[in-house]
Design a protein around this motif. Structure first.
Motif, short mmCIF file in Angstrom:
data_model
loop_
_atom_site.label_atom_id
_atom_site.label_comp_id
_atom_site.label_asym_id
_atom_site.label_seq_id
_atom_site.Cartn_x
_atom_site.Cartn_y
_atom_site.Cartn_z
N PHE A 46 0.85 -1.18 0.00
CA PHE A 46 0.00 0.00 0.00
C PHE A 46 0.89 1.24 0.00
O PHE A 46 2.06 1.17 0.36
CB PHE A 46 -0.95 0.01 1.21
N TYR A 47 0.33 2.35 -0.46
CA TYR A 47 1.04 3.63 -0.44
C TYR A 47 0.59 4.40 0.79
O TYR A 47 -0.61 4.49 1.06
CB TYR A 47 0.74 4.45 -1.69
N GLY A 48 1.55 4.93 1.52
CA GLY A 48 1.20 5.67 2.74
C GLY A 48 1.84 7.05 2.74
O GLY A 48 2.88 7.28 2.15
N CYS A 49 1.18 7.95 3.43
CA CYS A 49 1.69 9.32 3.56
C CYS A 49 2.99 9.29 4.38
O CYS A 49 3.06 8.62 5.41
CB CYS A 49 0.65 10.19 4.26
N PRO A 50 4.03 10.01 3.93
CA PRO A 50 5.27 10.03 4.71
C PRO A 50 5.10 10.73 6.06
O PRO A 50 5.95 10.61 6.94
CB PRO A 50 6.26 10.78 3.82
N HIS A 51 4.01 11.46 6.25
CA HIS A 51 3.75 12.12 7.54
C HIS A 51 2.97 11.23 8.50
O HIS A 51 2.65 11.65 9.59
CB HIS A 51 2.98 13.43 7.32
N TRP A 52 2.66 10.03 8.07
CA TRP A 52 1.94 9.10 8.93
C TRP A 52 2.79 8.84 10.16
O TRP A 52 4.01 8.67 10.05
CB TRP A 52 1.67 7.81 8.14
N PRO A 53 2.19 8.87 11.38
CA PRO A 53 2.99 8.79 12.61
C PRO A 53 3.97 7.62 12.67
O PRO A 53 5.04 7.74 13.23
CB PRO A 53 1.95 8.66 13.72
N TRP A 54 3.62 6.51 12.11
CA TRP A 54 4.52 5.36 12.18
C TRP A 54 5.12 5.11 10.81
O TRP A 54 5.03 4.03 10.26
CB TRP A 54 3.78 4.14 12.70
N THR A 55 5.79 6.13 10.29
CA THR A 55 6.42 5.99 8.98
C THR A 55 7.47 4.89 9.01
O THR A 55 7.56 4.08 8.11
CB THR A 55 7.08 7.31 8.55
N HIS A 56 8.26 4.89 10.06
CA HIS A 56 9.29 3.87 10.18
C HIS A 56 8.65 2.61 10.76
O HIS A 56 7.67 2.67 11.49
CB HIS A 56 10.41 4.35 11.09
N GLU A 57 9.22 1.49 10.43
CA GLU A 57 8.65 0.24 10.91
C GLU A 57 8.71 0.17 12.44
O GLU A 57 9.72 0.50 13.05
CB GLU A 57 9.43 -0.93 10.34
N VAL A 58 7.63 -0.25 13.03
CA VAL A 58 7.57 -0.43 14.47
C VAL A 58 7.95 -1.87 14.75
O VAL A 58 7.34 -2.80 14.24
CB VAL A 58 6.15 -0.12 15.01
N GLN A 59 9.00 -2.05 15.54
CA GLN A 59 9.50 -3.40 15.79
C GLN A 59 8.68 -4.15 16.82
O GLN A 59 8.49 -5.34 16.71
CB GLN A 59 10.96 -3.34 16.24
N ASN A 60 8.17 -3.42 17.83
CA ASN A 60 7.39 -4.11 18.86
C ASN A 60 6.55 -3.09 19.61
O ASN A 60 6.60 -1.89 19.35
CB ASN A 60 8.32 -4.89 19.81
N VAL A 61 5.79 -3.57 20.55
CA VAL A 61 4.90 -2.73 21.33
C VAL A 61 5.68 -1.72 22.17
O VAL A 61 5.21 -0.62 22.39
CB VAL A 61 3.98 -3.61 22.22
N ASP A 62 6.89 -2.07 22.57
CA ASP A 62 7.71 -1.15 23.35
C ASP A 62 8.00 0.13 22.57
O ASP A 62 8.03 1.21 23.13
CB ASP A 62 9.02 -1.81 23.78
N ASP A 63 8.20 -0.01 21.24
CA ASP A 63 8.43 1.16 20.41
C ASP A 63 7.22 2.08 20.44
O ASP A 63 7.34 3.29 20.51
CB ASP A 63 8.74 0.77 18.96
N LEU A 64 6.02 1.49 20.37
CA LEU A 64 4.79 2.28 20.41
C LEU A 64 4.66 2.98 21.76
O LEU A 64 4.29 4.16 21.82
CB LEU A 64 3.57 1.40 20.17
N GLN A 65 4.96 2.27 22.84
CA GLN A 65 4.87 2.86 24.17
C GLN A 65 5.87 4.00 24.31
O GLN A 65 5.56 5.04 24.88
CB GLN A 65 5.12 1.79 25.24
N HIS A 66 7.06 3.82 23.75
CA HIS A 66 8.07 4.87 23.80
C HIS A 66 7.58 6.11 23.05
O HIS A 66 7.75 7.24 23.52
CB HIS A 66 9.39 4.37 23.20
N MET A 67 6.93 5.91 21.91
CA MET A 67 6.40 7.04 21.15
C MET A 67 5.31 7.76 21.95
O MET A 67 5.26 8.99 21.97
CB MET A 67 5.85 6.56 19.80
N LYS A 68 4.46 7.01 22.63
CA LYS A 68 3.41 7.63 23.45
C LYS A 68 4.05 8.42 24.59
O LYS A 68 3.59 9.51 24.92
CB LYS A 68 2.47 6.55 24.00
N THR A 69 5.10 7.86 25.20
CA THR A 69 5.79 8.56 26.29
C THR A 69 6.40 9.86 25.78
O THR A 69 6.30 10.90 26.44
CB THR A 69 6.89 7.65 26.88
N LEU A 70 7.01 9.81 24.61
CA LEU A 70 7.61 11.02 24.04
C LEU A 70 6.55 12.08 23.75
O LEU A 70 6.75 13.27 24.01
CB LEU A 70 8.37 10.69 22.76
N LYS A 71 5.40 11.65 23.23
CA LYS A 71 4.32 12.60 22.95
C LYS A 71 3.84 13.25 24.25
O LYS A 71 3.60 14.46 24.29
CB LYS A 71 3.15 11.90 22.26
#
Length: 125
Positions: A46-71
Motif C-alpha cells: 500500500f502507499y502511505g503518507c510520509p507524515h503518517w505517525p509510524w512511517t518507520h517500521e515499528v519493531q514491537n509494542v515497546d516502540d509504540l509505548q516509547h512514542m506515546k511517552t515522548l508525545k
C-alpha cells in the motif's frame, strides 16, 4: 490511498521512472509499504503518507509505548513553556513598573535639588 485508482491520491509521471509515483495530500511522494501484521491483508502493498505517525517500521509494542511517552513529554514541555512565557511577561510588567517608579523618584530628587538651589539663590540676593 491504496492504488492509482484511489480518489485520495494524485499521480505524476516522471520521465525515466518505472511507473507513476503516488503523492499524498501533502504533495509528498508516498512510499510503498507492506502490511506486516497478521490478518487478511498481510503481505499486501500500500502507499502511505510520509507524515503518517509510524512511517518507520515499528519493531514491537515497546516502540509504540516509547512514542506515546515522548508525545506525553512534549505536551508537558509545551505546558511548562507556556507557564514560563507567562512568568516572563509578568516580570516584564514588573520591570516596567519599577523603572517608571525609579524615573519618578529621580524626577522628585531633581526637583528637590532645584528647589534647594533656588532657595539658596534667593537667600543670597
Amino acid at each position: 490511498m491504496t492504488s492509482s485508482n484511489s480518489t485520495e491520491s494524485r499521480t505524476h509521471s516522471h520521465g525515466r521512472c518505472a511507473g507513476p509515483r503516488m503523492y499524498c495530500y501533502h504533495n509528498k511522494v508516498a512510499p510503498l509499504r507492506v502490511v506486516k501484521h497478521n490478518g487478511p491483508n498481510q503481505g499486501k502493498q500500500f502507499y502511505g503518507c510520509p507524515h503518517w505517525p509510524w512511517t518507520h517500521e515499528v519493531q514491537n509494542v515497546d516502540d509504540l509505548q516509547h512514542m506515546k511517552t515522548l508525545k506525553k513529554e512534549v505536551e508537558e514541555l509545551k505546558a511548562e513553556n507556556e507557564k514560563l512565557e507567562d512568568m516572563v511577561a509578568e516580570l516584564s510588567i514588573e520591570n516596567t513598573e519599577t523603572r517608571r517608579f525609579m524615573e519618578a523618584t529621580m524626577a522628585d530628587k531633581k526637583l528637590v535639588v532645584a528647589l534647594i538651589i533656588s532657595w539658596k539663590a534667593i537667600e543670597t540676593c
